[in-house]
Design a protein around this motif. Structure first.
Motif, PDB file in Angstrom:
ATOM      1  N   GLY C  62       0.700  -1.118   0.095  1.00  0.00           N
ATOM      2  CA  GLY C  62       0.081  -0.003   0.022  1.00  0.00           C
ATOM      3  C   GLY C  62       1.032   1.038  -0.085  1.00  0.00           C
ATOM      4  O   GLY C  62       0.507   1.928  -0.749  1.00  0.00           O
ATOM      5  N   ALA C  63       2.141   1.109   0.760  1.00  0.00           N
ATOM      6  CA  ALA C  63       2.629   2.581   1.007  1.00  0.00           C
ATOM      7  C   ALA C  63       3.441   2.749  -0.428  1.00  0.00           C
ATOM      8  O   ALA C  63       3.644   3.813  -0.787  1.00  0.00           O
ATOM      9  CB  ALA C  63       4.034   2.198   2.035  1.00  0.00           C
ATOM     10  N   LEU C  64       3.826   1.479  -1.170  1.00  0.00           N
ATOM     11  CA  LEU C  64       4.540   1.880  -2.412  1.00  0.00           C
ATOM     12  C   LEU C  64       3.701   2.581  -3.406  1.00  0.00           C
ATOM     13  O   LEU C  64       3.970   3.222  -4.280  1.00  0.00           O
ATOM     14  CB  LEU C  64       5.148   0.601  -2.695  1.00  0.00           C
ATOM     15  CG  LEU C  64       6.521   0.015  -2.029  1.00  0.00           C
ATOM     16  CD1 LEU C  64       6.939  -1.428  -2.523  1.00  0.00           C
ATOM     17  CD2 LEU C  64       7.553   1.209  -1.999  1.00  0.00           C
ATOM     18  N   VAL C  65       2.514   1.816  -3.446  1.00  0.00           N
ATOM     19  CA  VAL C  65       1.442   2.870  -4.448  1.00  0.00           C
ATOM     20  C   VAL C  65       1.372   4.223  -3.939  1.00  0.00           C
ATOM     21  O   VAL C  65       1.186   4.883  -5.079  1.00  0.00           O
ATOM     22  CB  VAL C  65       0.126   1.829  -4.252  1.00  0.00           C
ATOM     23  CG1 VAL C  65      -0.968   2.640  -5.207  1.00  0.00           C
ATOM     24  CG2 VAL C  65       0.347   0.523  -4.725  1.00  0.00           C
ATOM     25  N   LYS C  71       1.924   1.247  -9.429  1.00  0.00           N
ATOM     26  CA  LYS C  71       0.845   1.637 -10.059  1.00  0.00           C
ATOM     27  C   LYS C  71      -0.339   1.111  -9.133  1.00  0.00           C
ATOM     28  O   LYS C  71      -1.422   1.625  -8.682  1.00  0.00           O
ATOM     29  CB  LYS C  71       0.573   1.295 -11.563  1.00  0.00           C
ATOM     30  CG  LYS C  71       1.113   2.389 -12.342  1.00  0.00           C
ATOM     31  CD  LYS C  71       0.490   2.361 -13.567  1.00  0.00           C
ATOM     32  CE  LYS C  71       1.727   2.715 -14.738  1.00  0.00           C
ATOM     33  NZ  LYS C  71       2.461   1.626 -14.900  1.00  0.00           N
ATOM     34  N   ASN C  72       0.018  -0.359  -8.849  1.00  0.00           N
ATOM     35  CA  ASN C  72      -0.933  -1.057  -7.952  1.00  0.00           C
ATOM     36  C   ASN C  72      -0.328  -1.935  -7.143  1.00  0.00           C
ATOM     37  O   ASN C  72       1.047  -2.133  -7.203  1.00  0.00           O
ATOM     38  CB  ASN C  72      -2.059  -1.542  -8.935  1.00  0.00           C
ATOM     39  CG  ASN C  72      -1.206  -2.599 -10.082  1.00  0.00           C
ATOM     40  OD1 ASN C  72      -0.329  -3.485  -9.559  1.00  0.00           O
ATOM     41  ND2 ASN C  72      -1.358  -2.449 -11.244  1.00  0.00           N
ATOM     42  N   GLY C 136      -1.890  -3.592   7.565  1.00  0.00           N
ATOM     43  CA  GLY C 136      -1.734  -4.150   6.276  1.00  0.00           C
ATOM     44  C   GLY C 136      -2.805  -3.879   5.222  1.00  0.00           C
ATOM     45  O   GLY C 136      -2.736  -4.411   4.050  1.00  0.00           O
ATOM     46  N   ALA C 137      -3.842  -3.196   5.571  1.00  0.00           N
ATOM     47  CA  ALA C 137      -4.969  -2.745   4.414  1.00  0.00           C
ATOM     48  C   ALA C 137      -4.432  -1.679   3.469  1.00  0.00           C
ATOM     49  O   ALA C 137      -3.644  -1.085   3.837  1.00  0.00           O
ATOM     50  CB  ALA C 137      -5.929  -2.093   5.287  1.00  0.00           C
ATOM     51  N   ASN C 138      -4.924  -2.194   2.158  1.00  0.00           N
ATOM     52  CA  ASN C 138      -4.073  -1.142   1.286  1.00  0.00           C
ATOM     53  C   ASN C 138      -4.967  -0.973   0.191  1.00  0.00           C
ATOM     54  O   ASN C 138      -4.658  -0.644  -1.177  1.00  0.00           O
ATOM     55  CB  ASN C 138      -2.739  -1.892   0.494  1.00  0.00           C
ATOM     56  CG  ASN C 138      -3.094  -3.198  -0.025  1.00  0.00           C
ATOM     57  OD1 ASN C 138      -4.237  -3.526  -0.339  1.00  0.00           O
ATOM     58  ND2 ASN C 138      -2.092  -4.109   0.258  1.00  0.00           N
ATOM     59  N   SER C 139      -6.335  -0.902   0.486  1.00  0.00           N
ATOM     60  CA  SER C 139      -7.441  -0.625  -0.608  1.00  0.00           C
ATOM     61  C   SER C 139      -7.324   0.641  -0.712  1.00  0.00           C
ATOM     62  O   SER C 139      -6.686   1.792  -0.039  1.00  0.00           O
ATOM     63  CB  SER C 139      -8.935  -1.115  -0.014  1.00  0.00           C
ATOM     64  OG  SER C 139      -9.081  -0.187   1.152  1.00  0.00           O
ATOM     65  N   VAL C 142      -8.062   3.193   2.078  1.00  0.00           N
ATOM     66  CA  VAL C 142      -6.939   3.533   2.808  1.00  0.00           C
ATOM     67  C   VAL C 142      -5.923   4.460   2.312  1.00  0.00           C
ATOM     68  O   VAL C 142      -5.401   5.405   2.921  1.00  0.00           O
ATOM     69  CB  VAL C 142      -5.983   2.207   3.282  1.00  0.00           C
ATOM     70  CG1 VAL C 142      -4.631   2.160   3.781  1.00  0.00           C
ATOM     71  CG2 VAL C 142      -7.004   0.925   3.944  1.00  0.00           C
ATOM     72  N   LEU C 143      -5.714   4.318   0.976  1.00  0.00           N
ATOM     73  CA  LEU C 143      -4.944   5.385   0.349  1.00  0.00           C
ATOM     74  C   LEU C 143      -5.302   6.569  -0.008  1.00  0.00           C
ATOM     75  O   LEU C 143      -4.580   7.706   0.653  1.00  0.00           O
ATOM     76  CB  LEU C 143      -4.390   4.764  -1.041  1.00  0.00           C
ATOM     77  CG  LEU C 143      -3.690   3.410  -1.111  1.00  0.00           C
ATOM     78  CD1 LEU C 143      -3.350   3.133  -2.412  1.00  0.00           C
ATOM     79  CD2 LEU C 143      -2.651   3.227  -0.236  1.00  0.00           C
ATOM     80  N   ASP C 144      -6.780   6.626   0.000  1.00  0.00           N
ATOM     81  CA  ASP C 144      -7.556   8.157  -0.046  1.00  0.00           C
ATOM     82  C   ASP C 144      -7.274   8.709   1.451  1.00  0.00           C
ATOM     83  O   ASP C 144      -6.817   9.957   1.416  1.00  0.00           O
ATOM     84  CB  ASP C 144      -8.906   7.765  -0.229  1.00  0.00           C
ATOM     85  CG  ASP C 144      -9.258   7.684  -1.681  1.00  0.00           C
ATOM     86  OD1 ASP C 144     -10.259   7.096  -2.008  1.00  0.00           O
ATOM     87  OD2 ASP C 144      -8.240   7.745  -2.614  1.00  0.00           O
ATOM     88  N   ARG C 145      -7.544   7.885   2.545  1.00  0.00           N
ATOM     89  CA  ARG C 145      -7.274   8.383   3.847  1.00  0.00           C
ATOM     90  C   ARG C 145      -5.614   8.820   4.126  1.00  0.00           C
ATOM     91  O   ARG C 145      -5.722  10.077   4.503  1.00  0.00           O
ATOM     92  CB  ARG C 145      -7.622   7.510   4.958  1.00  0.00           C
ATOM     93  CG  ARG C 145      -7.710   8.236   6.377  1.00  0.00           C
ATOM     94  CD  ARG C 145      -7.802   7.054   7.500  1.00  0.00           C
ATOM     95  NE  ARG C 145      -8.949   6.216   7.271  1.00  0.00           N
ATOM     96  CZ  ARG C 145      -9.025   5.181   7.086  1.00  0.00           C
ATOM     97  NH1 ARG C 145      -7.825   4.553   6.911  1.00  0.00           N
ATOM     98  NH2 ARG C 145     -10.080   4.139   6.930  1.00  0.00           N
ATOM     99  N   LEU C 146      -4.941   8.252   3.699  1.00  0.00           N
ATOM    100  CA  LEU C 146      -3.488   8.659   3.780  1.00  0.00           C
ATOM    101  C   LEU C 146      -3.128   9.916   2.952  1.00  0.00           C
ATOM    102  O   LEU C 146      -2.517  10.790   3.611  1.00  0.00           O
ATOM    103  CB  LEU C 146      -2.421   7.669   3.146  1.00  0.00           C
ATOM    104  CG  LEU C 146      -2.296   6.348   4.071  1.00  0.00           C
ATOM    105  CD1 LEU C 146      -1.524   5.331   3.363  1.00  0.00           C
ATOM    106  CD2 LEU C 146      -1.420   6.375   5.341  1.00  0.00           C
TER     107      LEU C 146
END
Lengths: 507, 66, 413
Positions: C62-65, C71-72, C136-139, C142-146
């Motif tokens: 998730g962090a790499l994306v 890209k995914n 470990g969530a990477n949906s 999750v990324l939007d929140r980050l």
């Protein structure tokens, strides 16, 4: 098939952990498949949905509302589950308050109680030395109950103690009374002005109990461990303790009890103790009285006599034999079966009995034979006259000590009953703190049973060691045995005299 | 060996007996029955009985104060 | 040859005098020493991609994306496996991360400073509960929140801190400890006290009222928000006692979900590891033991500094997780005094008559007594992205301390 039961309690607060625990408990109920007990938070609503426990009536609940949701295999179990949850919620929680905190180390305990002054150590021997060292380094006196400590280590530890002016009582010290407080296996004894030092546990127990019986009392009763008067240890603690009693204004008379010391130690003792300006009574079991008298001390012939002499010096009045020879002779009965069997829990009592009876009996077998007696080839089988110490290592490996647990002695008692040649059975009942709460009761039950089973009735003789202030109730203990025909005596020597009276007439 | 001082023992003879018990729990129980102040140590063999660890600790302890 | 007693005294003195303050906010790339664009920081001792547990892998992907390096998720996993990415423990960069603790350059981080010893420490901001990166969530959610945290939350908080000036975290922790927190598993009081400090200054921040409200609601909705400050504060405190010749004080305890790692003051930069243990405790409804990931996260830094499980007596509710009573909580703390050198001069525990918390774990005492430090912690699901499944008690493996003891004897005896 699954049924939901949902309960909502509005505007109720419980903390999440308590609720989770209730949920766990309800989950264990029969037929319950899943449970959520929680406040109406988003997180819990997610859980409810995930576990198929959500229901329309839960729309609109808030985090201030309590939800109980139970999924079960049928309606009845769902209902029961929900009711259980309600019950747990309303029940008052009685917290299990654990006992006072026990620190995992001696150091920790010393930090928590700076005023402590005695450390009582009974951990396995190979670890005991370290603990003793820690105690001494922190200025504490030590009572070392543990055995299996080497002579070398004993000497090291006692030297350290001497350097610091501290008592290191042991190893293998089971009896000490300090300032009237009985430690480990000890009796409740009146305070008075006699100070006792002993390299013997039951020896110390018997003399102090008899001092009490004679109406006198003790200042201190200090055990020094069975090996203190050996050649190498050379009486280190005995001398220190005796000197301390010598300097103690409350102590007027000093009494010393032990097996005979090594010759070099005996010399050292005599010279060191001479300087004490107080009367000293010495009972070295089996020693030469004349020698002790010549050294300037008051010798005693047996434990009762040692206590009596000390009391005479303390009170200034004569103390007569507790049970007179006349009385003893009157009690004498005829013995069927040739042999004497002695089953002792106290090592010193076993020793003293052997020595007293050797001249009379000629041959005595034991697991701990005194000079002149013979070693049993099989300690579990008596031969001829046999007097054994059931408290010795050979018998106590993997078992409780016979002063605490009568099982081993009762087993042996049964064997003796079954042996037609056993005409008389002797045993001791040692009362006091640490000992079995009703040894007389246990022994009397065993005796009644053995008589029934073997149809035999050997002469039974018991010495009840203790005081009227011991937790076991001395009078009751005497009664339990005397009412089933056991000859009960208050001292080891009176038992020896009784045996003499039965066998060959008392002199 | 120089004369041992009797001061500490004399002090003991005139103080309230307060015990720390290491080992057989009965001893502590009996003292509690008599209202004697006793603290029990929840004793366990040092280093969990592991000899290697004990040896390492002893080596370090020997070097502790330089 | 070092004087071992003196060395410990010095380490303790430095630990006691440490004064961690919250002084600012920036991104990892801009402020964390040694940070690189292709570096992923993580919790626990050093670990390779192959050995990482489920939650950590999910977080790395998730962090790499999020960082734009992939890209995914599938591409991210390939990148991670190919050796293009450098994995480095937070502890080697003066920081800490809860649970997977994964951080990349763009992520906002708190900046703390120990005003007595001058050390800076860092930590990301807490995302909240449930489906979050650290579990470990990477949906997309999750990324939007980050991204919201990076673009809205962080700037507002940064501005707030500039207006407020610095915040004395040591004081907040001390107060929180007297309000039922132990600042590892219980942070409610700390979070509340933090909002009190921030709110007046936040009002003056030039940003949309709705945006500021969202920030406060975000903090308010997450009882553990303060954890991401108590952890770097604890890090600063233990860092003050690091790398003192001859000292046997344990200055790091952490886990990456596979291994547990410790470091000792007198054994500079050396890691001693053993298998991370299974946490014993209470699970949320529907979860069982087989769902649990082994012990994970840098949050054991709280215990290392005398807080968390060491201060359990301040937060008795914790022991309910293992069916204990309030007395058990007191006992857990009391046992920890046996393996520590000192009592905190600042962190006091009311139920122990305001005794200072057990401070300065001594490696030698742990080994001598066979008594392991007590940690209380959350439990992550072993599958990435599901989140917390419970909480309970755990210890480090004895192996870490035995290995460290051997190295210590080798060096100093």
């Amino acid at each position: 098939m699954s049924v939901k039961k949902i309960l909502v309690r509005k505007s109720t607060y419980f903390d999440s952990v308590s609720l989770m625990r209730i949920g766990e408990a309800v989950k264990k109920e029969s037929g319950v498949l899943n449970v959520v007990v929680g406040m109406g938070t988003d997180f819990n609503i997610d859980s409810l949905k995930r576990l198929d426990l959500f229901a329309p009536e839960l729309n609109g609940i808030t985090p201030n509302d309590l939800v109980i949701a139970v999924l079960a295999d049928n309606a009845e179990n769902a209902q029961k589950g929900a009711e259980k949850a309600e019950k747990l919620l309303t029940e008052r929680v009685i917290s299990k308050v654990s006992a006072d905190y026990s620190p995992p180390t001696l150091k920790g305990a010393i930090e928590l109680d700076a005023l402590s002054n005695v450390v009582l150590i009974s951990v396995p021997g190979r670890f005991a030395g370290r603990e003793v060292r820690t105690a001494l380094e922190n200025g504490k006196h030590v009572m070392l109950f543990s055995d299996n400590v080497s002579v070398e280590e004993e000497i090291e530890l006692k030297d350290e103690a001497l350097r610091r002016g501290l008592l290191m009582m042991g190893p293998d010290c089971g009896t000490t009374i300090l300032n009237g407080v009985p430690l480990a296996f000890s009796n409740v004894v009146r305070r008075g002005d006699i100070g006792v030092v002993a390299a013997s546990g039951t020896g110390l127990q018997e003399v102090t109990s008899l001092i009490h019986r004679f109406g006198c009392g003790i200042t201190q009763a200090i055990g020094v461990g069975g090996r203190d008067l050996s050649e190498r240890v050379s009486g280190r603690m005995t001398i220190l303790a005796a000197k301390a009693l010598g300097a103690d204004p409350a102590t007027k008379v000093i009494l010393l009890v032990s097996k005979p010391p090594a010759p070099s130690t005996e010399e050292l003792l005599c010279s060191e103790l001479k300087s004490l300006d107080k009367p000293i009574v010495i009972y070295f079991i089996g020693a030469d009285s004349a020698k002790i008298k010549n050294a300037g001390f008051e010798p005693a012939d047996n434990l009762e006599n040692a206590a009596a002499k000390a009391c005479e010096l303390s009170s200034g009045t004569e103390i007569i034999q507790i049970v007179s020879n006349e009385e003893i002779s009157k009690k004498a009965v005829k013995m069927q079966g040739r042999f004497i069997r002695g089953l002792y829990s106290g090592g010193t009592l076993c020793d003293e009995m052997q020595r007293q009876l050797l001249p009379l009996l000629g041959t005595i077998y034991s697991n701990t034979p005194v000079p002149g007696a013979k070693k049993l080839s099989d300690i579990h089988r008596s031969e001829g006259h046999t007097i054994i110490d059931l408290g010795d290592d050979d018998f106590t490996r993997g078992r409780a000590h016979p002063m605490i647990d009568p099982t081993a002695r009762i087993e042996r008692l049964q064997s003796e009953f079954a042996d037609a040649s056993a005409g008389m059975i002797l045993f001791d009942v040692v009362l006091g703190y640490g000992s079995h709460p009703d040894m007389a009761g246990a022994m009397s039950d065993a005796i009644v049973k053995a008589r029934k089973e073997t149809n035999r009735n050997p002469i039974l003789v018991a010495n009840i060691l203790g005081t009227d202030e011991d937790p076991q109730n001395y009078g009751e203990q005497v009664k339990k045995l005397s009412e089933i025909g056991v000859h009960v005596f208050p001292s080891n020597i009176s038992v020896a005299r009784f045996v003499s009276a039965v066998i060959g007439g008392l002199r | 060996m120089k004369e041992a001082s009797l001061e500490n023992i004399t002090k003991l003879f005139n103080s309230e007996i307060r015990v720390i018990n290491l080992g057989i729990p009965i001893f502590a129980d009996e003292l509690k029955k008599q209202n004697v102040k006793v603290m029990s140590v929840d004793w366990r063999p040092p280093a969990g009985g592991n000899e290697k660890t004990m040896n390492l600790l002893d080596r370090i302890r020997a070097k502790k104060k330089v | 040859m070092a004087d071992l007693e003196k060395a410990n005294k010095e380490a303790i003195s430095r630990i006691q005098s440490s004064q961690p303050y919250l002084v600012g906010l920036s991104t990892a790339g801009e402020t964390v020493p040694g940070m690189k664009k292709n570096m992923v920081l993580h919790a626990g001792p050093p670990i390779t991609w192959e050995r990482m547990c489920g939650p950590m892998r999910g977080a790395v992907a998730g962090a790499l994306v999020y960082e734009g390096l992939a890209k995914n998720v599938e591409e991210a996993e390939k990148l991670a496996a190919d050796g293009e990415i450098i994995f480095s423990p937070w502890h080697e960069h003066n920081g800490v991360g809860p649970m997977a603790g994964v951080a990349t350059a763009k992520m906002p981080v708190w900046i703390l400073k120990d005003k007595v010893h001058g050390n800076n420490t860092y930590c990301t901001l807490n995302e909240g509960l449930g489906k979050v990166l650290r579990y470990g969530a990477n949906s997309a959610e999750v990324l939007d929140r980050l991204r919201w945290m990076e673009n809205e939350l962080a700037p507002i908080l940064k501005e707030t801190l500039l207006l407020k000036g610095e915040i004395n975290l040591k004081m907040i922790i001390a107060q929180a400890l007297q309000m039922g927190d132990e600042v590892h598993n219980r942070n409610r009081a700390g979070t509340s006290l933090l909002i009190r400090e921030l709110a007046p200054a936040m009002i003056e921040v030039k940003a949309d009222t709705k945006a500021k409200k969202k920030v406060l609601e975000f903090i308010n909705g997450n009882d553990h928000f303060f954890l991401n400050l108590s952890m770097p504060a604890a890090k600063a405190i233990t860092m003050a006692g690091e790398w003192i010749e001859g000292s046997s004080i344990v200055t790091t305890m952490c886990r990456n979900g596979t291994d547990f790692g410790i470091r000792v003051s007198g054994l500079k930069n050396q890691w001693f590891t053993g298998p991370a243990q299974i946490v014993k405790g209470l699970l949320f409804p529907g979860f069982t033991e087989k769902d649990c990931n082994p012990d994970i996260g840098d949050s054991a830094i709280t215990e290392t500094s005398g807080l968390g499980g060491f201060s359990m007596a301040a937060a008795p509710a914790i022991v309910k997780f293992v069916g204990g009573s309030a007395q058990d909580a007191l006992n857990f703390t009391q046992k920890m005094y046996e393996i520590t050198e000192a009592e905190s001069e600042t962190f006091q525990i009311p139920s122990l008559d305001f005794r200072g918390s057990p401070t300065g774990i001594n490696l030698l005492k742990v080994c001598e007594l066979g008594l392991l430090p007590q940690i209380n912690t959350g439990i992550a699901h072993r599958m990435p992205g599901i989140g917390q499944v419970g909480a309970g008690l755990v210890n480090p493996p004895m192996k870490c301390f035995e290995d460290a003891l051997e190295a210590f004897a080798e060096k100093y005896a």
